[in-house]
Write an enzyme that holds these catalytic residues in place. Structure first.
Site, PDB file in Angstrom:
ATOM      1  N   TRP A   1     -20.644 -20.828 -10.485  1.00 47.09           N
ATOM      2  CA  TRP A   1     -20.380 -19.568 -11.176  1.00 47.09           C
ATOM      3  C   TRP A   1     -21.157 -19.450 -12.487  1.00 47.09           C
ATOM      4  CZ3 TRP A   1     -18.941 -16.136  -8.047  1.00 47.09           C
ATOM      5  CH2 TRP A   1     -18.166 -16.490  -6.929  1.00 47.09           C
TER       6      TRP A   1
ATOM      7  N   ASP B   1     -15.722 -18.086 -19.316  1.00 51.52           N
ATOM      8  CA  ASP B   1     -15.210 -17.584 -18.041  1.00 51.52           C
ATOM      9  C   ASP B   1     -14.018 -18.456 -17.663  1.00 51.52           C
ATOM     10  OD1 ASP B   1     -14.604 -16.903 -15.457  1.00 51.52           O
ATOM     11  OD2 ASP B   1     -16.630 -17.199 -14.662  1.00 51.52           O
TER      12      ASP B   1
ATOM     13  N   LYS C   1      -6.519 -15.825  -9.368  1.00 56.49           N
ATOM     14  CA  LYS C   1      -6.224 -17.243  -9.287  1.00 56.49           C
ATOM     15  C   LYS C   1      -4.899 -17.575  -9.995  1.00 56.49           C
ATOM     16  CE  LYS C   1     -11.195 -18.018  -9.294  1.00 56.49           C
ATOM     17  NZ  LYS C   1     -11.430 -18.335  -7.890  1.00 56.49           N
TER      18      LYS C   1
END
Length: 363
Positions: free
Chosen positions: A104, A174, A198
């Site tokens: 990511w 992030d 999540k």
């Protein structure tokens, strides 16, 4: 049908009591005679839901008053572009430092390069993203517009055990897979962002926590929907927000507050992770975690079986045992257990018992 323990990396498991409340309010939320999905986002009832959710998140994370909380769309991936669009001209020389420590963050680097000069100050790809840089290895540009890193990488299962020191340069994180899993000092960051699917709620919602001085610097060529100031000035309702996801997130925030807050979640999550890693490390080599011990994630635990021919039987038997979504990401294979906040300790215990039994039968 009995509910399974869902070890998926996202969309992930939600707290059962939250789902039950949402079910009970599906047709009639608090006497309105309608579902939250049917409400006007500008109506008094939804405004109250939205404001309470923000207040609860601020309390949970001790968010200082000089930070805005935005409830946006587009996932964390949209933020890969919105961050350089908004922060490039906020300070410094218009460049940004990035730490590339996984799938990511690699995507974030690639997107940021469309908008500014990117300096990759650490790159662990040669290790197949199984290591993390030590704090003293990081040399940041003091004139950079910001520094970006990903505290937890869901695919490789690596997690920073420290917050990088960046001096006066705003730190951007992030936190999609770690937000709300433990306390964090928000004041050490210029901007925190997280996809909801999540640890927060359903897919479709993205949380952005941004310091006031970093808002209002988007160029004239930045579309309104990508300008933090537009969203901040309109209470995240410049357009129709993801109302139902916002509502579910609010229920999750209330649940966390009622159950000891983030300090309690830290204790539970650390205990869950330690149990699972111990089971892997003590399996006599039948299972193996490829990540350096000091970089292991609490949230995403990848592991490899001693013989990959056993992967399919393992997954099939696990599904029958009510242990779902344990396949590793397609790019790395093996197994991965994502054990976010909503995964009860009983689920981790059930996985460990299954792993032990499987190893006994196939060892």
């Amino acid at each position: 049908m009995a509910r399974v323990f869902n070890f998926g990396a996202g969309p992930a498991m939600l707290p059962e009591d939250v789902l039950i409340q949402a079910r009970d309010e599906m047709l009639d939320c608090e006497g309105t005679g309608m579902s939250v999905m049917e409400m006007s986002h500008r109506g008094k009832k939804f405004i109250a839901i939205a404001e309470q959710a923000e207040a609860d998140l601020r309390q949970l994370m001790s968010i200082p008053d000089n930070y805005k909380v935005l409830f946006l769309q587009g996932g964390a991936s949209a933020q890969f572009a919105m961050i350089p669009m908004n922060l490039k001209s906020a300070r410094g020389d218009g460049s940004a430092d990035y730490l590339n420590t996984g799938h990511w963050s690699e995507k974030a680097v690639a997107e940021a390069k469309r908008f500014l000069n990117v300096n990759v100050v650490a790159d662990t790809k040669p290790s197949k993203y199984t290591l993390l840089p030590a704090p003293d290895e990081l040399k940041f540009n003091p004139n950079a517009s910001y520094v970006h890193y990903t505290p937890n990488e869901t695919i490789a299962g690596v997690e920073f055990g420290y917050i990088p020191e960046t001096g006066d340069v705003p730190l951007v994180a992030d936190m999609s897979s770690t937000i709300l899993s433990r306390p964090v000092d928000v004041s050490r960051f210029g901007l925190i962002y997280a996809g909801a699917q999540k640890n927060i709620g359903p897919a479709g919602l993205t949380i952005v926590i941004v310091r006031d001085d970093l808002i209002g610097h988007a160029g004239a060529d930045v579309p309104a929907m990508f300008d933090y100031k537009i969203h901040a000035d309109n209470g995240s309702m410049y357009n129709t927000p993801p109302t139902y996801a916002w509502y579910i997130a609010g229920l999750v925030f209330k649940r966390l507050l009622a159950n000891g807050g983030l300090e309690q979640m830290k204790q539970i999550n650390e205990r869950k992770a330690n149990k699972l890693y111990a089971a892997i490390d003590q399996s006599g080599g039948f299972y193996r975690n490829p990540v350096a011990v000091n970089a292991r994630s609490w949230m995403n635990v990848p592991f490899i079986l001693k013989d990959d021919a056993l992967d399919k039987p393992f997954l099939a038997e696990a599904e029958k045992a009510g242990l779902s979504a344990l396949a590793g990401h397609r790019s790395v294979g093996g197994m991965r257990a994502s054990i976010y906040n909503a995964m009860p300790e009983a689920g981790v215990d059930a996985l460990i018992a299954f792993m032990h039994d499987f190893a006994q039968r196939h060892g």
